[in-house]
Scaffold this active site. Structure first.
Site, PDB file in Angstrom:
ATOM      1  N   SER A 155     -10.516   0.730 -23.179  1.00 23.58           N
ATOM      2  CA  SER A 155     -11.496   1.791 -24.440  1.00 23.58           C
ATOM      3  C   SER A 155     -12.405   1.235 -24.977  1.00 23.58           C
ATOM      4  CB  SER A 155     -10.863   3.247 -24.315  1.00 23.58           C
ATOM      5  OG  SER A 155      -9.477   2.817 -25.067  1.00 23.58           O
ATOM      6  N   TYR A 196       6.386  -7.905 -31.573  1.00 25.28           N
ATOM      7  CA  TYR A 196       5.300  -7.641 -30.833  1.00 25.28           C
ATOM      8  C   TYR A 196       5.553  -9.504 -30.259  1.00 25.28           C
ATOM      9  CZ  TYR A 196       0.288  -8.829 -30.356  1.00 25.28           C
ATOM     10  OH  TYR A 196      -0.957  -9.575 -28.659  1.00 25.28           O
ATOM     11  N   ILE A 205      -8.988 -13.392 -31.880  1.00 26.60           N
ATOM     12  CA  ILE A 205      -9.703 -11.959 -31.869  1.00 26.60           C
ATOM     13  C   ILE A 205     -10.237 -11.362 -31.612  1.00 26.60           C
ATOM     14  CG2 ILE A 205     -11.169 -11.151 -28.978  1.00 26.60           C
ATOM     15  CD1 ILE A 205     -10.173 -14.482 -28.895  1.00 26.60           C
TER      16      ILE A 205
END
Ligand code: NAP
Length: 244
Positions: A11, A152, A185
């Site tokens: 999405s 993470y 990014i």
């Protein structure tokens, strides 16, 4: 070979860029989303208006029942994917001392359990047809470790171990399994970083700039292609030379 791709977490961000790029290159794109329904629908609209083929499929990938439902809908409406991009992910910056067991479980539920659940569901078809491409999105932090991101980094390191092991099992069936390890990014995931941190990161990137979601999408497109059949069990760093 049928050009059907399922992209989890498509999405927004890297997944959305993959969806647009793959559609441009003739893939029928299954856009998985969880919370961002409007964004997923408008992405599918955009792809269709540009002459591509796309459908949206809602599922929390960490929930096997929701992935089962998505699998049935994808099979009915769309056809089995020959390419699976396990992209959906979450991140969080916290000192190790502040990470709770629940933070740890959330991270692993989405970033690695979700990948396991999707592979369990979508791999058998690939093995039966003796062709498939699985592309798992890890992170440079999964290779080098990132400060204030122990949970993470650990989950992204697990993605690499998972991919390398699965690649050994599936190689003779014509199914390749590779990882992409993006560097820094520009997506919503970066929204938590302040300007100063972004500048420090930029200075640490030999290419001198933050990457784009498109940079990652182009790498995924190559790994998804028939031309990459002799590449498996690899980790491709898309990070402008960022530290590893
Ligand atoms: P993003 O912009 O925050 O997008 C994350 C995507 O994951 C969204 O589409 C979100 O869907 C989806 N998602 C989250 N939890 C989900 C769940 N339980 N089930 C299904 N979908 C879920 O992040 P991004 O930067 O594009 O990151 C994509 C991947 O690249 C992640 O795996 C991330 O760890 C990795 N990565 C990113 C960077 C970076 O610098 N951006 C660097 C290294 C690695 P909804 O919004 O619909 O819930």
């Amino acid at each position: 070979m049928t050009k059907n791709v399922l992209i989890t977490g498509a999405s927004r961000g890297i997944g959305a860029s993959c969806a647009e790029l793959f559609a441009k290159f003739g893939y029928k794109v299954a856009i998985n989303y969880f919370k961002s329904k409007e964004k997923a629908l408008s992405l599918a609209d955009k792809i269709i208006k540009n002459g591509g083929l796309a459908e949206t499929f809602c599922a929390d990938i960490s929930d096997p029942n929701q992935v089962d439902d998505m699998y049935i809908k994808i099979k009915q409406k769309f056809g089995n994917p020959s390419v699976l991009i396990n992209n959906a992910g979450i991140s969080e910056q916290k000192l190790f001392s502040d990470i709770t067991l629940s933070d740890w479980d959330n991270m692993f539920n989405v970033n690695i359990r979700g990948m396991f659940i999707c592979c369990k569901k979508f791999l058998p078809y690939m093995i039966n047809q003796k062709y498939g491409r699985i592309i798992n999105i890890s992170s440079v932090w999964g290779i080098s470790g990132g400060s204030c991101e122990v949970h993470y980094s650990s989950s992204k390191a697990a993605v690499i171990g998972f991919s390398k092991a699965l690649a050994q099992e599936t190689a003779l069936s014509g199914v390749t399994v590779n990882c992409i390890a993006p560097g820094v990014i520009k997506t919503d995931m970066m929204a938590g970083y302040d300007k100063q941190t972004i500048n420090i990161l930029k200075e640490a990137i030999p290419c001198g700039k933050i990457g784009s979601a498109d940079d990652v999408a182009h790498a995924a497109l190559f790994l998804a292609s028939e031309k990459s059949s002799y590449i498996t069990s690899q980790v491709l760093n898309v990070g402008g030379g960022f530290k590893i």
